[in-house]
Design a protein around this motif. Structure first.
Motif, short mmCIF file in Angstrom:
data_model
loop_
_atom_site.label_atom_id
_atom_site.label_comp_id
_atom_site.label_asym_id
_atom_site.label_seq_id
_atom_site.Cartn_x
_atom_site.Cartn_y
_atom_site.Cartn_z
N ASP A 391 -24.59 0.54 10.74
CA ASP A 391 -25.85 0.60 10.02
C ASP A 391 -26.75 1.68 10.62
OD1 ASP A 391 -28.92 -0.77 9.93
OD2 ASP A 391 -27.78 -0.73 8.07
N LYS A 392 -27.34 2.51 9.77
CA LYS A 392 -28.18 3.62 10.23
C LYS A 392 -29.36 3.12 11.04
CE LYS A 392 -31.04 7.40 8.50
NZ LYS A 392 -31.55 8.11 7.30
N ASN A 393 -29.95 2.00 10.61
CA ASN A 393 -31.11 1.47 11.32
C ASN A 393 -30.74 1.01 12.72
OD1 ASN A 393 -34.00 0.66 11.13
ND2 ASN A 393 -33.14 -1.36 11.53
N THR A 396 -30.52 4.09 14.95
CA THR A 396 -31.84 4.59 15.31
C THR A 396 -32.54 3.65 16.29
OG1 THR A 396 -31.97 5.52 13.08
CG2 THR A 396 -34.00 5.45 14.36
N GLN A 397 -32.39 2.34 16.11
CA GLN A 397 -32.96 1.38 17.05
C GLN A 397 -32.41 1.61 18.46
OE1 GLN A 397 -31.99 -2.30 14.93
NE2 GLN A 397 -34.16 -2.85 14.98
N SER A 455 -37.13 6.92 11.58
CA SER A 455 -36.97 5.81 10.63
C SER A 455 -37.39 6.19 9.21
CB SER A 455 -37.80 4.60 11.09
OG SER A 455 -39.18 4.93 11.14
N THR A 456 -38.09 7.32 9.05
CA THR A 456 -38.54 7.73 7.72
C THR A 456 -37.75 8.92 7.18
OG1 THR A 456 -40.30 9.02 8.79
CG2 THR A 456 -40.88 6.83 7.99
N LEU A 500 -39.71 -0.14 14.04
CA LEU A 500 -38.27 0.05 14.17
C LEU A 500 -37.62 -1.00 15.07
CD1 LEU A 500 -35.94 1.98 13.43
CD2 LEU A 500 -36.37 3.15 15.56
N ALA A 503 -37.61 -4.55 13.69
CA ALA A 503 -37.03 -4.75 12.37
C ALA A 503 -35.82 -5.68 12.47
CB ALA A 503 -36.61 -3.41 11.76
N THR A 509 -24.04 -6.81 8.85
CA THR A 509 -23.92 -5.50 9.50
C THR A 509 -22.57 -5.38 10.16
OG1 THR A 509 -26.27 -5.50 9.93
CG2 THR A 509 -24.93 -3.96 11.18
#
Length: 518
Positions: A391-393, A396-397, A455-456, A500, A503, A509
């Motif tokens: 998962d991309k999030n 990044t986390q 995150s954006t 982030l 979240a 996932t």
């Protein structure tokens, strides 16, 4: 000159094609960003101008500007600020030289064409000097408001220091790093009859000159910028151009010419060989199958418990790869703590004001440390990671959490030193604690801003390189105006982590596969 004309025409056509391919939306965004940047620097410069134009009590680099009565002249603080901004920009430009010479895709493509080396040298030199001019144009708006505050001489000398200092230091950095590469070029090729153990090691020994060359170039650049500051400082002291200015600029001009001559000689004599050697060192890799290394991935890492399960494997991967790739950089943190301790305990408050004390970690984090651009490098985050069932999030986390840990490792000891030094100096430990927290919060604020960006809009190397530097400059200017303004800015940016890191993980996932090489 035929080869140079061909190359310059190709460059011109490439620029025109790139400009023509931009949509109206892209141009609107670019103009808006430039307007915000220039407007923000003008406003900050307008607010900081009265303080910069007051005669300072003391400066770190005040040699050569004392008047007959022992006091520093008005405008000396502005020239001091220009010196440190120029040194800050030079630290970035010197580490960009390797990119301009060897790593950029257009350079690697040109190496395969039958171009004369003098044409390729001029092309690379113009790129380096062009970046120096661009950096000067970015920094200049901060000093322009001094013109309408009655400090035209201080504004002119400050802008001149940035332009002259960056152009000269770029040329000298160019020569130093080409000289380092040329020192490896005469190395003889390995005898095919030799055993592997007897062949030259491309990743250690003399090949490490590529690692240290940017640092040596930066040291020389700071000396050159300091020389320019001393020459221009005489103008501020006398109120008009002096003979010392002519002598200083003459020395800088001679140094600039010698640097160009030396870099040209190094380039045409050995560039193909040094380029091959650089790529060999830059891309060489080792596959180690030792059991103790593959099992190291299974060890929990400090801070991973705060992350969702889907992000912990990536966090461990970042922690392992970053520690292996940038071990020397982490050892340099100790040198930074030592230099900071000497400055905090030895320099007076007039020479090292509080607004500089609380922003030094953010400045260093944005320029010398910058874990964000390193985390996105192919050695830490290879391209195929985008294709994993991850998962991309979560990715990044993990990156932001690791950046937070790395900044605490770097800035935490500095904050402790600042607390002790300021507490002993003033006796007000509560205020000292607040200032130490501000110094640590600057780094965390930049990390929060990068969390918002990632995150954006996702990861972008230019944003990771330029964004932290611009934020550090804004923090420096805000601290010069009001420490309360800096505290408010840090609080807002630190809150960027919350969006982030807090979240929730997606319902389903997929787990990340075990990284190769452990």
């Amino acid at each position: 000159m035929t080869h140079l004309r061909i190359l310059m025409r190709a460059r011109r056509r490439g620029i025109l094609n790139r400009v023509g391919a931009q949509s109206s939306l892209n141009w609107a965004v670019l103009v808006a960003v430039l307007a915000v940047l220039v407007g923000g620097l003008l406003l900050l410069g307008h607010a900081a101008a009265p303080g910069l134009l007051r005669p300072p009590m003391d400066l770190v680099t005040a040699i050569g500007m004392n008047t007959t009565d022992g006091k520093l002249p008005a405008g000396a603080a502005a020239l001091e600020a220009a010196f440190w901004l120029a040194a800050l920009a030079s630290s970035v430009l010197n580490f960009r030289v390797m990119e301009l010479l060897f790593r950029r895709k257009d350079v690697r493509a040109l190496e395969h064409f039958p171009l004369k080396l003098y044409a390729l040298y001029i092309d690379r030199l113009l790129a380096a000097l062009g970046e120096a001019v661009a950096a000067s144009l970015v920094l200049a708006p901060f000093f322009i408001p001094m013109f309408w505050h009655g400090g035209a001489l201080a504004a002119g000398t400050s802008i001149a220091l940035i332009v002259v200092g960056l152009l000269t230091s770029s040329a000298i950095g160019f020569a130093v790093q080409l000289g380092a590469g040329a020192s490896l070029a005469p190395t003889q090729a390995a005898d095919p009859n030799q055993s592997r153990a007897e062949r030259p090691n491309t990743a250690s020994g003399s090949a490490q000159v590529f690692l240290y060359a940017p640092g040596v170039a930066l040291a020389g650049s700071v000396i050159i910028i300091l020389l320019a500051k001393l020459a221009l400082g005489e103008v501020i002291k006398a109120g008009e151009p002096t003979r010392a200015l002519g002598v200083g600029l003459g020395v800088l001009g001679v140094g600039f010419a010698i640097a160009l001559a030396m870099s040209f000689n190094y380039f045409v004599r050995a560039f193909p060989r040094m380029s091959a050697r650089f790529h060999e060192v830059d891309f060489i890799g080792y596959s180690v199958s030792a059991e103790h290394q593959t099992s190291d991935f299974l060890k929990p890492r400090l801070g991973e418990a705060l992350l969702p399960t889907s992000a912990r494997s990536v966090y461990r991967s970042y922690a392992l790869q970053f520690g292996r790739r940038y071990m020397l950089a982490r050892w340099s943190y100790g040198l930074g703590w030592l230099a900071s301790g000497i400055a905090l305990f030895r320099l007076s408050e007039a020479a090292l004001p509080l607004w500089l004390v609380v922003t030094l970690p953010a400045i260093a984090a944005a320029t010398l440390v910058n874990p964000w651009v390193r985390l996105s490098s192919k050695r830490i985050r290879p391209s195929y990671q985008n294709l994993l069932a991850l998962d991309k999030n979560a990715d990044t986390q993990a990156a932001i959490a690791f950046g937070l840990r790395e900044l605490l490792l770097f800035a935490g000891p500095y904050a402790l030193l600042a607390l002790v030094a300021l507490g002993l100096r003033s006796g007000d430990w509560a205020t000292a604690l607040g200032l130490a927290a501000l110094s640590l919060g600057g780094c965390l604020a930049i990390n929060g801003a990068m969390a918002l960006i990632w995150s954006t809009v996702g990861r972008h190397r230019l944003a990771e390189l330029i964004g932290p530097i611009l934020l550090a400059i804004v923090m420096l200017a805000a601290a010069n105006i009001s420490l309360l303004a800096l505290a408010a800015m840090e609080a807002l940016l630190i809150a960027g982590h919350l969006r982030l890191l807090l979240a929730k993980a997606p319902a389903a996932t997929p787990s990340a596969p075990h990284p190769q090489g452990g």
